[in-house]
Write an enzyme that holds these catalytic residues in place. Structure first.
Site, PDB file in Angstrom:
ATOM      1  N   ARG A  77       0.889  -1.182   0.000  1.00 36.78           N
ATOM      2  CA  ARG A  77       0.000   0.000   0.000  1.00 36.78           C
ATOM      3  C   ARG A  77       0.919   1.221   0.000  1.00 36.78           C
ATOM      4  O   ARG A  77       1.702   1.407   0.944  1.00 36.78           O
ATOM      5  CB  ARG A  77      -0.902  -0.015   1.230  1.00 36.78           C
ATOM      6  CG  ARG A  77      -1.608   1.315   1.455  1.00 36.78           C
ATOM      7  CD  ARG A  77      -2.745   1.209   2.438  1.00 36.78           C
ATOM      8  NE  ARG A  77      -3.850   0.494   1.857  1.00 36.78           N
ATOM      9  CZ  ARG A  77      -5.081   0.437   2.387  1.00 36.78           C
ATOM     10  NH1 ARG A  77      -5.339   1.059   3.513  1.00 36.78           N
ATOM     11  NH2 ARG A  77      -6.043  -0.224   1.780  1.00 36.78           N
ATOM     12  N   HIS A 108      -7.090   0.700  -6.628  1.00 36.22           N
ATOM     13  CA  HIS A 108      -7.294  -0.221  -5.499  1.00 36.22           C
ATOM     14  C   HIS A 108      -7.888  -1.510  -6.086  1.00 36.22           C
ATOM     15  O   HIS A 108      -9.057  -1.842  -5.858  1.00 36.22           O
ATOM     16  CB  HIS A 108      -8.227   0.423  -4.476  1.00 36.22           C
ATOM     17  CG  HIS A 108      -8.158  -0.184  -3.107  1.00 36.22           C
ATOM     18  ND1 HIS A 108      -7.345  -1.258  -2.790  1.00 36.22           N
ATOM     19  CD2 HIS A 108      -8.818   0.131  -1.946  1.00 36.22           C
ATOM     20  CE1 HIS A 108      -7.503  -1.567  -1.523  1.00 36.22           C
ATOM     21  NE2 HIS A 108      -8.391  -0.738  -0.988  1.00 36.22           N
ATOM     22  N   GLN A 156      -9.730  -4.160  -3.873  1.00 39.60           N
ATOM     23  CA  GLN A 156     -11.058  -3.711  -3.450  1.00 39.60           C
ATOM     24  C   GLN A 156     -12.077  -3.962  -4.554  1.00 39.60           C
ATOM     25  O   GLN A 156     -13.160  -4.502  -4.319  1.00 39.60           O
ATOM     26  CB  GLN A 156     -11.002  -2.215  -3.101  1.00 39.60           C
ATOM     27  CG  GLN A 156     -12.326  -1.658  -2.650  1.00 39.60           C
ATOM     28  CD  GLN A 156     -12.761  -2.235  -1.304  1.00 39.60           C
ATOM     29  OE1 GLN A 156     -11.990  -2.226  -0.358  1.00 39.60           O
ATOM     30  NE2 GLN A 156     -13.979  -2.753  -1.219  1.00 39.60           N
ATOM     31  N   ASP A 170     -17.273   6.499  -1.433  1.00 42.94           N
ATOM     32  CA  ASP A 170     -15.993   6.370  -0.733  1.00 42.94           C
ATOM     33  C   ASP A 170     -15.793   7.658   0.057  1.00 42.94           C
ATOM     34  O   ASP A 170     -16.526   8.642  -0.135  1.00 42.94           O
ATOM     35  CB  ASP A 170     -14.878   6.158  -1.785  1.00 42.94           C
ATOM     36  CG  ASP A 170     -13.499   5.928  -1.182  1.00 42.94           C
ATOM     37  OD1 ASP A 170     -13.380   5.702   0.035  1.00 42.94           O
ATOM     38  OD2 ASP A 170     -12.515   5.977  -1.953  1.00 42.94           O
ATOM     39  N   CYS A 224     -16.243   1.005   0.189  1.00 47.68           N
ATOM     40  CA  CYS A 224     -15.037   0.210   0.449  1.00 47.68           C
ATOM     41  C   CYS A 224     -14.688   0.195   1.935  1.00 47.68           C
ATOM     42  O   CYS A 224     -13.988  -0.697   2.393  1.00 47.68           O
ATOM     43  CB  CYS A 224     -13.870   0.761  -0.359  1.00 47.68           C
ATOM     44  SG  CYS A 224     -13.603   2.524  -0.113  1.00 47.68           S
ATOM     45  N   ARG A 228     -12.992  -9.291   0.507  1.00 48.62           N
ATOM     46  CA  ARG A 228     -11.597  -8.884   0.280  1.00 48.62           C
ATOM     47  C   ARG A 228     -10.680 -10.115   0.369  1.00 48.62           C
ATOM     48  O   ARG A 228      -9.826 -10.338  -0.477  1.00 48.62           O
ATOM     49  CB  ARG A 228     -11.166  -7.836   1.317  1.00 48.62           C
ATOM     50  CG  ARG A 228     -11.818  -6.463   1.158  1.00 48.62           C
ATOM     51  CD  ARG A 228     -11.386  -5.792  -0.129  1.00 48.62           C
ATOM     52  NE  ARG A 228      -9.945  -5.695  -0.227  1.00 48.62           N
ATOM     53  CZ  ARG A 228      -9.213  -4.705   0.301  1.00 48.62           C
ATOM     54  NH1 ARG A 228      -9.797  -3.711   0.900  1.00 48.62           N
ATOM     55  NH2 ARG A 228      -7.890  -4.703   0.165  1.00 48.62           N
TER      56      ARG A 228
HETATM   57  N1   CP Z   1     -11.147  -0.755   2.065  1.00 47.91           N
HETATM   58  C1   CP Z   1      -9.894  -0.774   2.535  1.00 47.91           C
HETATM   59  O1   CP Z   1      -8.908  -0.863   1.800  1.00 47.91           O
HETATM   60  O2   CP Z   1      -9.809  -0.693   3.905  1.00 47.91           O
HETATM   61  P1   CP Z   1      -8.479  -0.447   4.745  1.00 47.91           P
HETATM   62  O3   CP Z   1      -7.987   0.940   4.392  1.00 47.91           O
HETATM   63  O4   CP Z   1      -8.878  -0.569   6.177  1.00 47.91           O
HETATM   64  O5   CP Z   1      -7.456  -1.478   4.348  1.00 47.91           O
HETATM   65  N1  NVA Z   2      -9.988   6.492  -1.462  1.00 49.76           N
HETATM   66  C1  NVA Z   2      -9.655   5.995  -0.158  1.00 49.76           C
HETATM   67  C2  NVA Z   2      -9.812   4.510  -0.098  1.00 49.76           C
HETATM   68  C3  NVA Z   2      -9.551   3.879   1.243  1.00 49.76           C
HETATM   69  C4  NVA Z   2      -9.711   2.382   1.230  1.00 49.76           C
HETATM   70  C5  NVA Z   2      -8.236   6.413   0.186  1.00 49.76           C
HETATM   71  O1  NVA Z   2      -7.376   6.383  -0.703  1.00 49.76           O
HETATM   72  O2  NVA Z   2      -7.991   6.790   1.337  1.00 49.76           O
END
Ligand code: CP
Ligand code: NVA
Length: 304
Positions: A103, A130, A133, A224, A263, A291
């Site tokens: 990430r 993502h 997701q 989101d 998400c 997931r």
């Molecule tokens: N939806 C998602 O990616 O959640 P987290 O940020 O908690 O991993």
């Molecule tokens: N768009 C959000 C998604 C989190 C899972 C972010 O990037 O923070």
């Protein structure tokens, strides 16, 4: 099914490969006992430059359920590339691990990790995408509707990472997807062009609007956070801009929408009201559960 080499973006998949991955995810969900040794002897690095609940836990537990081993690296140094270069980080990780889940702030970091490590890299969220997701979300829609090509999904909010991966997933699945954003928050033109190119093969339709009313009659509406992790915009300005796009019970009923998706993490009474988030129309916990199954299908196909 064909072997995956990495998952930096859903655009790396063909329509057939995506369908096979979702079918495998369903099998893994229904018959986990058949996959308990799929990652036997494999060690997988989990790198997080940003916070996570769902992604971190679903990868860690999922890898364990497939008989593999995960090594978690938290934000001890913030963004990668500070203590040593990203390439050095990747080439060292490759000495001990079989794949890297990351990430990151920048999609470019994933590409550097993949080049330096020559190991499969899975995008666990970047500024651009993502994909894990979106796979879980498509799996939830497949469970509810069967044929994804019959589904009309609306995404409402900031046209960034989650929206981009949903657009590519919708294009590959032959879905109809309406993206509703405030002016200035549209998805990337490059991702739209890529999704429309894929849509020519599948018959998918991708539509853009600034009006929530464009979501009328969709099968599911997805939103989101209004302010993504690392986004430095003024929260007060963002709230003012996005409040007209809040998903409330009034929106669900007046637009005749069946399901709500997110998400997570959700910001209650901001992008969605608690009434909708906690309603029977909400698929959020199915998405969260999926997931792990979707990611496990990705991991299995990396090493099959
Ligand atoms: N939806 C998602 O990616 O959640 P987290 O940020 O908690 O991993
Ligand atoms: N768009 C959000 C998604 C989190 C899972 C972010 O990037 O923070």
């Amino acid at each position: 099914m064909s072997k995956l080499n990495q998952l930096l973006s859903l655009a790396e998949l063909s329509p057939v490969a995506l369908d096979a991955l979702l079918n495998l995810a369903l099998k893994v969900k229904q018959q986990p006992q058949n996959y308990t040794q799929a990652l036997a002897g494999k060690s997988i690095a989990l790198i997080f430059e940003k916070p996570s609940l769902r992604t971190r836990v679903s990868f860690d537990v999922g890898i364990y359920k497939l008989g593999g081993h995960s090594v978690y690296l938290d934000q001890q140094n913030g963004a990668m590339g500070k203590r040593e270069t990203i390439a050095d980080f990747g080439s060292n990780l490759a000495c001990w691990t079989d794949a890297i889940v990351a990430r990151v702030f920048s999609q470019n970091t994933l590409e550097q990790l993949a080049n330096a490590s020559q190991k499969p890299v899975i995008n666990a969220l970047s500024d651009m995408y993502h994909p894990c997701q979106a796979l879980a979300d498509l799996l939830a829609l497949k469970e509810r509707f069967g044929d994804l090509s019959k589904v009309h999904l609306a995404y409402v909010g900031d046209g960034n990472n989650v929206c981009h991966s949903l657009m590519l997933g919708a294009a590959l699945s032959g879905m109809t997807m309406t993206v509703v954003t405030p002016p200035g928050f549209e998805p990337s033109a490059q991702v739209m062009a890529q999704a429309k190119h894929i849509a020519k093969q599948t018959g998918a339709q991708l539509l853009l609007s600034h009006q929530l009313a464009a979501a009328k009659g969709v099968n599911a509406i997805y939103t989101d956070t209004w302010l993504s992790m690392g986004d430095k915009a003024d929260p007060a300005v963002i709230e003012h801009t996005f409040m007209p796009y809040q998903i409330s019970s009034t929106v669900m009923h007046s637009l005749n929408i069946q399901y709500f998706m997110h998400c997570l993490p959700a910001h209650r009474e901001h992008e969605v009201t608690s009434e909708v988030l906690d309603s029977t129309a909400s698929l959020v916990l199915l998405q969260a559960e999926n997931r792990m199954h979707a990611q496990n299908a990705v991991l299995i196909s990396l090493f099959s």
